[in-house]
Motif scaffolding. Structure first.
Motif, PDB file in Angstrom:
ATOM      1  N   HIS A 136      10.941   5.243   2.588  1.00 35.97           N
ATOM      2  CA  HIS A 136       9.286   5.177   2.556  1.00 35.97           C
ATOM      3  C   HIS A 136       9.863   3.592   3.133  1.00 35.97           C
ATOM      4  CE1 HIS A 136       9.313   8.380   0.525  1.00 35.97           C
ATOM      5  NE2 HIS A 136      10.614   7.824  -0.989  1.00 35.97           N
TER       6      HIS A 136
ATOM      7  N   ARG B  95       0.473  -1.381   0.211  1.00 35.62           N
ATOM      8  CA  ARG B  95      -0.276  -0.146  -0.638  1.00 35.62           C
ATOM      9  C   ARG B  95       0.549   1.275  -0.209  1.00 35.62           C
ATOM     10  NH1 ARG B  95      -3.129  -3.319   4.253  1.00 35.62           N
ATOM     11  NH2 ARG B  95      -2.165  -2.504   5.425  1.00 35.62           N
ATOM     12  N   ILE B  96       2.547   1.328  -0.226  1.00 38.87           N
ATOM     13  CA  ILE B  96       3.303   2.588  -0.143  1.00 38.87           C
ATOM     14  C   ILE B  96       2.802   3.336  -1.185  1.00 38.87           C
ATOM     15  CG2 ILE B  96       4.796   3.300  -0.038  1.00 38.87           C
ATOM     16  CD1 ILE B  96       6.163   0.964   1.041  1.00 38.87           C
ATOM     17  N   PRO B  97       2.484   4.133  -1.113  1.00 38.05           N
ATOM     18  CA  PRO B  97       1.816   4.984  -2.709  1.00 38.05           C
ATOM     19  C   PRO B  97       3.621   5.351  -3.718  1.00 38.05           C
ATOM     20  CG  PRO B  97       2.237   6.218  -0.572  1.00 38.05           C
ATOM     21  CD  PRO B  97       2.363   5.123   0.128  1.00 38.05           C
ATOM     22  N   ALA B  98       2.721   5.673  -4.165  1.00 39.19           N
ATOM     23  CA  ALA B  98       4.394   6.328  -5.902  1.00 39.19           C
ATOM     24  C   ALA B  98       4.858   7.567  -5.331  1.00 39.19           C
ATOM     25  CB  ALA B  98       3.471   6.613  -6.987  1.00 39.19           C
ATOM     26  N   LYS B  99       5.944   7.058  -5.404  1.00 39.25           N
ATOM     27  CA  LYS B  99       7.626   8.255  -4.819  1.00 39.25           C
ATOM     28  C   LYS B  99       8.130   8.065  -6.635  1.00 39.25           C
ATOM     29  CE  LYS B  99       4.953   8.630  -0.552  1.00 39.25           C
ATOM     30  NZ  LYS B  99       4.796   9.723   0.130  1.00 39.25           N
TER      31      LYS B  99
ATOM     32  N   ASP C 234       6.474   1.839  -6.119  1.00 39.14           N
ATOM     33  CA  ASP C 234       5.625   2.319  -5.360  1.00 39.14           C
ATOM     34  C   ASP C 234       5.821   0.671  -4.767  1.00 39.14           C
ATOM     35  OD1 ASP C 234       4.298   0.019  -7.086  1.00 39.14           O
ATOM     36  OD2 ASP C 234       2.721   1.257  -7.596  1.00 39.14           O
ATOM     37  N   GLY C 235       4.573   0.107  -3.811  1.00 45.10           N
ATOM     38  CA  GLY C 235       5.622  -0.413  -2.806  1.00 45.10           C
ATOM     39  C   GLY C 235       5.404  -1.898  -3.340  1.00 45.10           C
ATOM     40  N   GLU C 236       4.609  -1.833  -5.290  1.00 44.15           N
ATOM     41  CA  GLU C 236       4.882  -2.790  -5.946  1.00 44.15           C
ATOM     42  C   GLU C 236       5.833  -3.216  -7.135  1.00 44.15           C
ATOM     43  OE1 GLU C 236       2.625  -5.610  -5.834  1.00 44.15           O
ATOM     44  OE2 GLU C 236       1.377  -5.932  -4.321  1.00 44.15           O
ATOM     45  N   SER C 237       6.209  -1.665  -7.689  1.00 41.62           N
ATOM     46  CA  SER C 237       6.922  -2.015  -8.548  1.00 41.62           C
ATOM     47  C   SER C 237       8.821  -1.771  -8.328  1.00 41.62           C
ATOM     48  CB  SER C 237       6.561  -0.796  -9.370  1.00 41.62           C
ATOM     49  OG  SER C 237       7.151   0.198  -8.300  1.00 41.62           O
TER      50      SER C 237
ATOM     51  N   GLU D 148       9.412   6.357 -10.944  1.00 40.26           N
ATOM     52  CA  GLU D 148       8.486   6.386  -9.826  1.00 40.26           C
ATOM     53  C   GLU D 148       7.839   5.164  -9.547  1.00 40.26           C
ATOM     54  OE1 GLU D 148       4.239   8.609 -10.429  1.00 40.26           O
ATOM     55  OE2 GLU D 148       4.060   6.493 -11.133  1.00 40.26           O
TER      56      GLU D 148
END
Length: 478
Positions: free
Chosen positions: A211, A90-94, A181-184, A179
């Motif tokens: 993060h 669920r970590i948002p994209a940064k 996130d918690g998946e990529s 960019e």
């Protein structure tokens, strides 16, 4: 470098297993647990199976959720375990900056078609791959620069990693940012590690540090060790030391076990280990004793700075440990050591030795709690805090509709504007607690946030029937 040599051999022998640098028992358990969680089965209580123990640092990613995901895509088990951690997905994209060695985005040049002479792809590609310059890839990737393929007529290269990660690496190198996130970040780190793209590994490491690390420090440390990212590993350990008391004891116990005895002793021996109350370290080792072997515990017991603890700290640690009732194996050894230190301190109640830096900025107060869970009026001895003032804390019972609270007082001068404090309690409700109060700006010679009464609803009782709690105020460097 050893990891990449193994990976090269895998491109010639699909399905072959490799173990660059060795895999610890902890890493094997994590890999087995992650795999079991994804496959919906239970992990044997006595640890991984024989086959699981032989699992190498690179395994084949099963086709579980998406039929298009090919079963022979390489993924490091430490990355798999990290992705499976609660909350990581669920970590948002940064947006993360990338220190790419490429000066321009070749794809945007007028004659790009003539310059982009390599089609780079990974497993699961549906778009034919990413166009890249062989010369530029050789300048960016240590893996590719060690091959002679850029001198051969071949115009394509397929990698045994997820294509999503390959696309992210290509984008990162040409645009100098990525960019995640918690998946990529998993695909990105795996592709960057396979290709040995240092700038992308550093960018991925920065994402993990900022993060992901505070959510699951043990798993992130495993990733740094497994991928051979020594610079990142040092930064992670420094962050762990700087925020030590902010992690849950069970989390820290897991981290110490994963680090190994030598590294754990080095961490706990640091003067800058942010542990305002040394008795908190006792609680961490109690968790360690519960989960891991006594042989691993004994060297860590010597890292506790027993002689620097106040008598109130030692008493609180013994009281808390006795209340738990877990006196088997390592827990019994820990309790025996704490009881011995308490007996020795009765003759020399004043602390001795060199306290940690955080302890020097902490004011303590051993306070009584009445039958309603409210603090009984009391105040601490004034302490000189560098850069702040000579200060003391006072426990205040309820008065004029105000709940029980703690107050930080200056004994000599006014506080600087914007002073920040962290309130702590040990043996309140049976555990260490932090951030008991809301923070407010200092006003005149006092600093008075409201105390969270919920932290004292079930204080521990001593053998004499009294109710005690060790309170503290930690003042970080402003």
């Amino acid at each position: 470098m050893q990891t990449r040599r193994v990976l090269r051999s895998l491109t010639n022998a699909p399905g072959a297993a490799a173990n660059p640098g060795g895999t610890s028992a902890a890493e094997g358990k994590q890999a087995e647990a992650a795999k079991a969680g994804l496959e919906g089965r239970e992990v044997p209580k006595d640890g991984p199976t024989a086959a699981g123990r032989k699992r190498k640092s690179l395994v084949l990613q099963s086709d579980l959720d998406d039929e298009a995901e090919l079963a022979h895509t390489l993924i490091d088990p430490s990355l798999r375990a990290l992705r499976a951690c609660s909350g990581v997905a669920r970590i948002p994209a940064k947006i993360v900056s990338v220190d790419s060695p490429l000066s321009v985005d070749t794809r945007q040049l007028p004659h790009a078609a003539n310059l982009l002479d390599l089609r780079l792809s990974g497993e699961g590609t549906t778009d034919g791959g990413c166009l890249f310059s062989r010369i530029e890839l050789a300048n960016s990737s240590d893996f590719y620069s060690g091959l002679a393929t850029h001198e051969q007529p071949s115009t394509s290269l397929k990698l045994p990693v997820g294509h999503a990660g390959v696309k992210l690496v290509v984008t990162a190198l040409y645009t100098k940012q990525v960019e995640l996130d918690g998946e990529s970040f998993v695909d990105f780190m795996q592709a960057a590690s396979y290709l040995q793209v240092k700038s992308c590994l550093e960018a991925g490491g920065q994402f993990l540090l900022e993060h992901v690390f505070d959510r699951c420090p043990s798993e992130v440390l495993d990733v740094a060790r497994s991928l051979g990212l020594q610079a990142l590993l040092h930064r992670l350990v420094d962050r762990l030391a700087a925020r030590f008391f902010r992690y849950r004891p069970v989390t820290l116990a897991k981290v110490l076990e994963g680090m190994g005895t030598v590294a754990a002793v080095q961490l706990l021996g640091r003067d800058d280990l942010c542990c305002p109350l040394e008795c908190f370290l006792v609680e961490v080792l109690a968790e360690f004793a519960y989960w891991f072997s006594i042989e691993r515990l004994l060297p860590l017991l010597d890292c506790v700075r027993w002689t620097t603890m106040t008598l109130a700290e030692v008493r609180a640690a013994v009281l808390w440990k006795t209340s738990r009732g877990e006196l088997l194996a390592g827990a019994a050894a820990l309790h025996s050591r704490a009881a011995h230190e308490l007996e020795a301190r009765l003759d020399t109640p004043e602390p001795e030795g060199q306290p940690r830096a955080a302890a020097k900025r902490t004011i303590q107060l051993s306070a009584d709690v009445d039958s309603d869970g409210n603090l009984v009026a009391a105040k601490s001895v004034p302490v000189e805090i560098s850069g702040v003032a000579k200060v003391y804390i006072a426990a205040c019972p309820p008065m004029d509709s105000k709940p029980t609270r703690l107050v930080l007082w200056s004994a000599e001068q006014q506080f600087a504007v914007g002073l920040q404090a962290v309130w702590l309690a040990f043996a309140a409700g049976g555990q260490h607690r932090m951030d008991l109060c809301k923070t407010e700006a200092a006003s005149s010679s006092w600093y008075s946030p409201e105390f969270l009464a919920s932290g004292l609803q079930q204080p521990l009782c001593s053998s004499r029937g009294s109710k005690k709690v060790l309170l503290a105020c930690y003042l970080p460097k402003q």
